[in-house]
Scaffold this motif. Structure first.
Motif, PDB file in Angstrom:
ATOM      1  N   THR A   1      -4.986  -5.779  -4.897  1.00  0.00           N
ATOM      2  CA  THR A   1      -4.156  -4.571  -4.960  1.00  0.00           C
ATOM      3  C   THR A   1      -5.000  -3.350  -5.313  1.00  0.00           C
ATOM      4  OG1 THR A   1      -2.315  -5.948  -5.714  1.00  0.00           O
ATOM      5  CG2 THR A   1      -2.097  -3.575  -6.011  1.00  0.00           C
TER       6      THR A   1
ATOM      7  N   VAL B   1      -0.886   4.830  -7.420  1.00  0.00           N
ATOM      8  CA  VAL B   1       0.108   3.840  -7.831  1.00  0.00           C
ATOM      9  C   VAL B   1      -0.443   2.426  -7.659  1.00  0.00           C
ATOM     10  CG1 VAL B   1       2.362   2.847  -7.285  1.00  0.00           C
ATOM     11  CG2 VAL B   1       2.087   5.333  -7.394  1.00  0.00           C
ATOM     12  N   LEU B   2      -1.114   2.174  -6.548  1.00  0.00           N
ATOM     13  CA  LEU B   2      -1.625   0.830  -6.277  1.00  0.00           C
ATOM     14  C   LEU B   2      -2.785   0.453  -7.197  1.00  0.00           C
ATOM     15  CD1 LEU B   2      -1.571   0.611  -2.378  1.00  0.00           C
ATOM     16  CD2 LEU B   2      -0.181  -0.694  -3.983  1.00  0.00           C
TER      17      LEU B   2
ATOM     18  N   SER C   1       2.793   3.331 -13.314  1.00  0.00           N
ATOM     19  CA  SER C   1       2.474   2.100 -12.588  1.00  0.00           C
ATOM     20  C   SER C   1       1.722   1.125 -13.488  1.00  0.00           C
ATOM     21  CB  SER C   1       1.638   2.433 -11.352  1.00  0.00           C
ATOM     22  OG  SER C   1       1.237   1.269 -10.668  1.00  0.00           O
TER      23      SER C   1
ATOM     24  N   TYR D   1       1.229  12.214  -0.238  1.00  0.00           N
ATOM     25  CA  TYR D   1       0.667  11.131   0.563  1.00  0.00           C
ATOM     26  C   TYR D   1      -0.846  11.217   0.687  1.00  0.00           C
ATOM     27  CZ  TYR D   1       1.609  14.702   4.185  1.00  0.00           C
ATOM     28  OH  TYR D   1       1.701  15.874   4.892  1.00  0.00           O
TER      29      TYR D   1
ATOM     30  N   LEU E   1      -1.001  10.150  -4.137  1.00  0.00           N
ATOM     31  CA  LEU E   1      -0.008   9.335  -4.844  1.00  0.00           C
ATOM     32  C   LEU E   1      -0.060   7.846  -4.503  1.00  0.00           C
ATOM     33  CD1 LEU E   1       2.286   9.278  -6.861  1.00  0.00           C
ATOM     34  CD2 LEU E   1       3.866   9.858  -5.007  1.00  0.00           C
ATOM     35  N   PRO E   2      -0.122   7.440  -3.232  1.00  0.00           N
ATOM     36  CA  PRO E   2      -0.120   5.994  -2.957  1.00  0.00           C
ATOM     37  C   PRO E   2      -1.266   5.250  -3.649  1.00  0.00           C
ATOM     38  CG  PRO E   2       0.306   7.217  -0.944  1.00  0.00           C
ATOM     39  CD  PRO E   2      -0.109   8.223  -1.976  1.00  0.00           C
ATOM     40  N   GLY E   3      -2.459   5.814  -3.576  1.00  0.00           N
ATOM     41  CA  GLY E   3      -3.596   5.173  -4.232  1.00  0.00           C
ATOM     42  C   GLY E   3      -3.481   5.174  -5.738  1.00  0.00           C
TER      43      GLY E   3
ATOM     44  N   GLY F   1      -5.700   0.251  -3.250  1.00  0.00           N
ATOM     45  CA  GLY F   1      -5.556   1.590  -3.824  1.00  0.00           C
ATOM     46  C   GLY F   1      -6.811   2.419  -3.690  1.00  0.00           C
TER      47      GLY F   1
ATOM     48  N   LEU G   1      -7.335   3.560  -0.067  1.00  0.00           N
ATOM     49  CA  LEU G   1      -6.482   4.702   0.267  1.00  0.00           C
ATOM     50  C   LEU G   1      -7.038   6.000  -0.323  1.00  0.00           C
ATOM     51  CD1 LEU G   1      -2.878   3.250  -0.158  1.00  0.00           C
ATOM     52  CD2 LEU G   1      -3.898   4.140   1.949  1.00  0.00           C
TER      53      LEU G   1
END
Length: 479
Positions: free
Chosen positions: A342, A369-370, A315, A362, A365-367, A346, A349
């Motif tokens: 952004t 990436v952001l 990312s 979940y 991973l989401p955090g 992240g 999250l």
């Protein structure tokens, strides 16, 4: 000042690659110890508080001496200062992987910071001689801003792999190779930058600034293991505040101050430096807290922990490639504000799910990436905000100020954020600070930059990227 012959495009690209590699390596060195910390603690028999200090040691001297390092670069010439700093850094980097005890390793990390504090502003001052035109320098800085986060991510990933497969000592040896190569290549690739004999070193200011930043940062670092009312925190913290106040007073009376008071009057520059510091602290907080949590509480290996950050790196690199063009198209304030927004998402999250037992896909991973996507944009835009319009005679000062902000993030601000409750609370508070600074930065899009004067000479600003002036000069890469 004697004229420095401008380099041709091929040599400019090679010189930028050399300086960029050195900058990445300095931040790699800062981050390379994060993932192996638990293993170092077991092998050397030290507790969490000692590990936090070890993690911060490099940044303490790095941040504390950067203003002096900038003046050294301006006074003695960028190439001379860069060579001297690389020599100190190389010697310390040779000692770190051979350290037999915690005390020896701690001393080597402090010494690495001393060398880095001279190298970093000298490298940025040399960058100004490689790209003397405002447009070319703007393009270079938009790219340069993302190098530090690349170094931090590489340090975390590579150190985890090396410590898992061989030893953490091998990860600490890697900077020596780049330092040695730099000592050979700098005289061959970089133009001569003549000294400026009229500039004073302002040793009184240097002692006060270095002592103040180092003492205050050390006091904040100690809050991880000690109460705010303890002598281990109060004494260095109070001493740091007193020394910094004395520094501010002394600079007003010094004919050639280390940090001219007018240098920080520019609102865009202040926002850029704040964004750099906060972004650095947010990424450092994520690496250290998650590395310790995954290994100490969830039983992950160092290799698995490094693998968890691979999406972070992907990312980061993806956003970093787009950051320069976005800065040229939308302007540094908008890109910085978007990056901070952004990054805030992240971090929020990660605060909500990253310290739970939720599956990686979940939970983390989401955090992961952001946050790096936002950090890449924030660093790129903020580096332009922090350095645009600085006269060439203050190139070292600009580099020292920018990197002081960057190093205070993973040391002083990082330590302060750790005191705000548990690890999730610290991360949530950092997310809130990102959001607040994003709002302040985006508000600057309605206030175009104006030419102003700074202490030390007239200031000529680049066209405000968010005004009606053409900005395509940032979209074509570094040449």
């Amino acid at each position: 000042m004697p004229h420095t012959r401008e380099l041709g495009p091929p040599r400019r690209s090679t010189a930028f690659a050399l300086l960029g590699t050195i900058q990445v390596t300095l931040i790699f060195t800062l981050a390379a110890i994060a993932v192996p910390l638990p293993r170092i603690g077991r092998e050397l028999g030290v507790a969490r508080a000692d590990l936090i200090l070890l993690s911060a040691a490099y940044g303490l001297t790095f941040a504390g001496l950067l203003l002096l390092g900038g003046r050294v670069a301006d006074r003695y010439g960028a190439r001379n200062a860069l060579t001297a700093g690389l020599l100190v850094f190389a010697v310390a980097s040779a000692a770190a992987p051979l350290a037999p005890t915690y005390a020896t390793l701690l001393g080597a990390r402090f010494a690495q910071g001393v060398g880095a504090a001279v190298v970093t502003p000298a490298a940025m001052a040399a960058l100004r001689t490689v790209f003397p035109g405002p447009a070319a320098y703007g393009r270079a800085m938009a790219t340069w801003g993302g190098l530090s986060i690349i170094g931090a991510t590489t340090g975390n990933l590579l150190s985890g792999v090396l410590s898992a497969l061989w030893s953490w000592r091998l990860a600490l040896a890697a900077p020596l190779l780049v330092a040695a190569a730099g000592l050979v290549l700098v005289p061959r690739l970089l133009p001569v930058t003549p000294p400026t004999p009229g500039r004073r070193l302002d040793l009184r200011g240097a002692v006060l600034a270095t002592g103040g930043v180092t003492a205050a940062s050390y006091g904040l670092v100690m809050t991880d293991a000690r109460a705010w009312t303890s002598a281990q925190v109060l004494v260095p913290l109070s001493a740091g505040v007193v020394l910094l106040a004395a520094f501010a007073a002394a600079e007003r009376r010094t004919p050639d101050p280390l940090l001219p008071p007018g240098f920080l009057r520019d609102g865009r520059r202040r926002l850029g430096l704040a964004a750099i510091s906060l972004t650095a602290s947010g990424t450092a907080l994520t690496f250290v807290l998650l590395s310790l949590r995954l290994q100490q509480e969830r039983g992950w290996s160092a290799l698995a922990t490094s693998a968890a950050f691979v999406p972070f790196a992907v990312s980061l690199l993806t956003a970093g490639r787009a950051a320069g063009a976005l800065t040229g198209r939308y302007g540094a304030p908008r890109v910085t504000g978007a990056g901070l927004t952004t990054g805030a998402a992240g971090l929020a999250l990660l605060a909500a799910t990253g310290f739970t037992t939720l599956p990686y896909a979940y939970g983390l991973l989401p955090g992961l990436v952001l946050l790096p996507a936002g950090a890449a944009l924030s660093f790129a835009g903020a580096s332009v905000l922090a350095t645009e319009g600085v006269p060439q005679s203050q190139s070292g000062l600009a580099g020292g100020s920018l990197n002081t902000a960057m190093e205070l993030g993973p040391t002083a601000l990082f330590a302060l954020l750790l005191t705000l409750g548990g690890d999730p609370a610290s991360m949530a508070a950092t997310a809130a600070l990102f959001a607040v600074l994003a709002a302040l930065t985006l508000a600057r899009t309605r206030a175009p930059a104006r030419p102003t004067a700074t202490a030390g000479g007239p200031r000529t600003t680049l066209p405000a990227p968010d005004s009606t002036a053409p900005t395509t000069h940032l979209t074509k890469g570094v040449h």
